[in-house]
Design a protein around this motif. Structure first.
Motif, short mmCIF file in Angstrom:
data_model
loop_
_atom_site.label_atom_id
_atom_site.label_comp_id
_atom_site.label_asym_id
_atom_site.label_seq_id
_atom_site.Cartn_x
_atom_site.Cartn_y
_atom_site.Cartn_z
N VAL A 103 -7.13 65.88 -18.07
CA VAL A 103 -8.13 66.71 -17.18
C VAL A 103 -7.62 68.26 -17.17
O VAL A 103 -8.46 68.93 -16.77
CB VAL A 103 -8.24 66.34 -15.97
N ARG A 104 -6.78 68.63 -17.89
CA ARG A 104 -6.30 69.97 -17.90
C ARG A 104 -7.70 70.85 -18.25
O ARG A 104 -7.84 71.81 -17.53
CB ARG A 104 -5.07 70.16 -18.83
N SER A 105 -8.02 70.77 -19.29
CA SER A 105 -8.96 71.54 -19.80
C SER A 105 -10.39 71.85 -18.90
O SER A 105 -10.85 72.88 -18.55
CB SER A 105 -9.39 71.30 -21.16
N GLU A 106 -10.64 70.45 -18.60
CA GLU A 106 -12.03 70.52 -17.67
C GLU A 106 -11.62 71.16 -16.04
O GLU A 106 -12.47 71.94 -15.74
CB GLU A 106 -12.44 69.27 -17.41
N LEU A 107 -10.54 70.86 -15.66
CA LEU A 107 -10.02 71.36 -14.34
C LEU A 107 -9.79 72.91 -14.60
O LEU A 107 -10.35 73.98 -13.83
CB LEU A 107 -8.43 70.77 -13.89
N ARG A 108 -9.23 73.30 -15.47
CA ARG A 108 -8.77 74.65 -15.73
C ARG A 108 -9.87 75.48 -15.63
O ARG A 108 -10.35 76.66 -14.87
CB ARG A 108 -8.08 74.93 -17.05
N SER A 109 -11.08 75.44 -16.39
CA SER A 109 -12.51 76.03 -16.59
C SER A 109 -13.22 76.12 -15.11
O SER A 109 -13.47 77.12 -14.58
CB SER A 109 -13.70 75.27 -17.23
N ARG A 110 -13.06 74.81 -14.40
CA ARG A 110 -13.73 74.80 -12.92
C ARG A 110 -13.04 75.66 -12.14
O ARG A 110 -13.55 76.44 -11.15
CB ARG A 110 -13.88 73.64 -12.35
N LEU A 111 -11.64 75.67 -11.90
CA LEU A 111 -10.63 76.17 -11.07
C LEU A 111 -10.96 77.85 -11.28
O LEU A 111 -11.08 78.71 -10.33
CB LEU A 111 -9.37 76.01 -11.21
N LEU A 112 -11.00 78.32 -12.60
CA LEU A 112 -11.11 79.83 -12.78
C LEU A 112 -12.44 80.35 -12.20
O LEU A 112 -12.55 81.46 -11.87
CB LEU A 112 -11.04 79.96 -14.36
N GLU A 113 -13.54 79.35 -12.39
CA GLU A 113 -14.71 79.99 -11.49
C GLU A 113 -14.81 80.20 -10.27
O GLU A 113 -15.14 81.19 -9.68
CB GLU A 113 -15.64 78.78 -12.04
N ASP A 114 -13.84 79.52 -9.57
CA ASP A 114 -13.72 79.42 -8.15
C ASP A 114 -12.80 81.02 -8.05
O ASP A 114 -13.14 81.55 -6.79
CB ASP A 114 -12.64 78.47 -7.47
N LEU A 115 -11.76 81.29 -8.72
CA LEU A 115 -11.31 82.75 -8.63
C LEU A 115 -12.21 83.91 -8.77
O LEU A 115 -12.09 84.96 -8.24
CB LEU A 115 -10.02 82.75 -9.62
N ARG A 116 -13.09 83.76 -9.91
CA ARG A 116 -14.09 84.65 -10.29
C ARG A 116 -15.05 84.77 -9.07
O ARG A 116 -15.81 85.92 -9.00
CB ARG A 116 -14.69 84.49 -11.70
#
Length: 322
Positions: free
Chosen positions: A250-263
């Motif tokens: 799940v690393r890649s999928e989670l990473r992208s979504r979590l970065l959206e939250d920071l932005r």
């Protein structure tokens, strides 16, 4: 690799009001209200925004209505309203706090701090344990060799059933239970680690449901779905802390979504805070730390301005990279 120099710290946000509506006639104030004599809207508003930042409370300011819509990190929704007094109270400002939804052990402390700040009183910093129930102790906490899988699995079977209910309000109960089980402050390290290991498995039904919440994109109006997602992020943060690793599936999928939250920290600071706590465990071995750093810098600016805990979480992540 040399990282870019940190940008200058932005100014702390100060709510600026020049006028507030007069308290309506026949209006019954909540008991959680105070009168601030011989004060101005601007001074009281600045005090309110300051304490909301200090206590890491998500706040949306409405200048026209002299109102703040607030959400605590543990999901209590409330309003802060400012009025000018009338008659014998015409020489000051009234501050009222109204709880709208959600329950929290520590909410009363937030309310008292807001009212104290509005009056110009010194407030105590929020305690990290203010929302924590007493930790559960049992025999399994005393011996690392005792297997925990059976008790953990039985709890997760019940949670899985609750999360399958159609009504989101029922699912909230399941997520509240799961949030406690993975929290070492509430349940102890052994229990939280055992439950975390179970839900981080690729075959875990509960883990799949948590992932579904995290990857969702609820509208700003859907408070229940938003709270489910925030709780899912909190569960993930605790689980990553307990297990010490990010599952590769799940690393890649989670990473992208979590970065959206920071932005999008300006619009959703609660989600950004929880995502920063999760991404703290992604830094080691990440394929693009520059991208992570840029996102952490964005959330840091928002935290410095409006949300102290987000600022602190972003700073920890940036330090890991540098």
């Amino acid at each position: 690799m040399q990282m870019p120099a940190a940008p200058s710290q932005p100014a702390v946000y100060k709510w600026q009001l020049h006028s507030v509506p007069q308290l309506p006639q026949m209006y019954t104030l909540e008991k959680t209200a105070v009168f601030v004599p011989h004060s101005t809207p601007g001074l009281v508003a600045e005090r309110v925004s300051g304490v909301l930042r200090e206590r890491s409370i998500e706040a949306a300011y409405d200048d026209d209505m002299a109102k703040v819509t607030c959400n605590t990190t543990d999901g209590v929704n409330f309003r802060v309203k400012l009025y000018s007094g009338r008659d014998k109270y015409s020489h000051g400002i009234i501050v009222e706090v109204q709880r709208r939804d959600g329950v929290s052990i520590g909410f009363h402390q937030h309310v008292q701090a807001i009212l104290d700040a509005a009056e110009g009183k010194k407030t105590t910093p929020p305690s990290h344990s203010m929302n924590a129930l007493p930790m559960v102790y049992d025999d399994e906490e005393e011996d690392d060799d005792i297997p925990h899988a059976t008790s953990s699995t039985s709890s997760l079977v019940m949670i899985s059933k609750i999360l399958s209910f159609r009504q989101q309000e029922d699912q909230v109960l399941g997520m509240q239970t799961l949030s406690s089980l993975v929290d070492p402050v509430k349940m102890g390290k052994q229990t939280s680690k055992a439950v975390s290991n179970e839900i981080m498995r690729e075959t875990s039904e509960v883990g799949a449901k948590v992932l579904q919440y995290i990857l969702s994109r609820p509208s700003h109006d859907d408070e229940t779905a938003t709270n489910l997602r925030i709780m899912g992020l909190g569960v993930l943060a605790h689980s990553l802390q307990s297990t010490g690793s990010v599952p590769e599936f799940v690393r890649s999928e989670l990473r992208s979504r979590l970065l959206e939250d920071l932005r999008e920290a300006e619009q959703r600071p609660r989600a950004a805070l929880m995502s920063a706590k999760c991404l703290e465990h992604f830094v080691k071995g990440d394929h693009d730390t520059m991208e992570l750093n840029e996102a952490f810098e964005a959330s840091l600016k928002v935290g410095q301005s409006r949300h102290k805990e987000l600022m602190q979480a972003s700073e920890r992540c940036i330090l890991q990279i540098r």
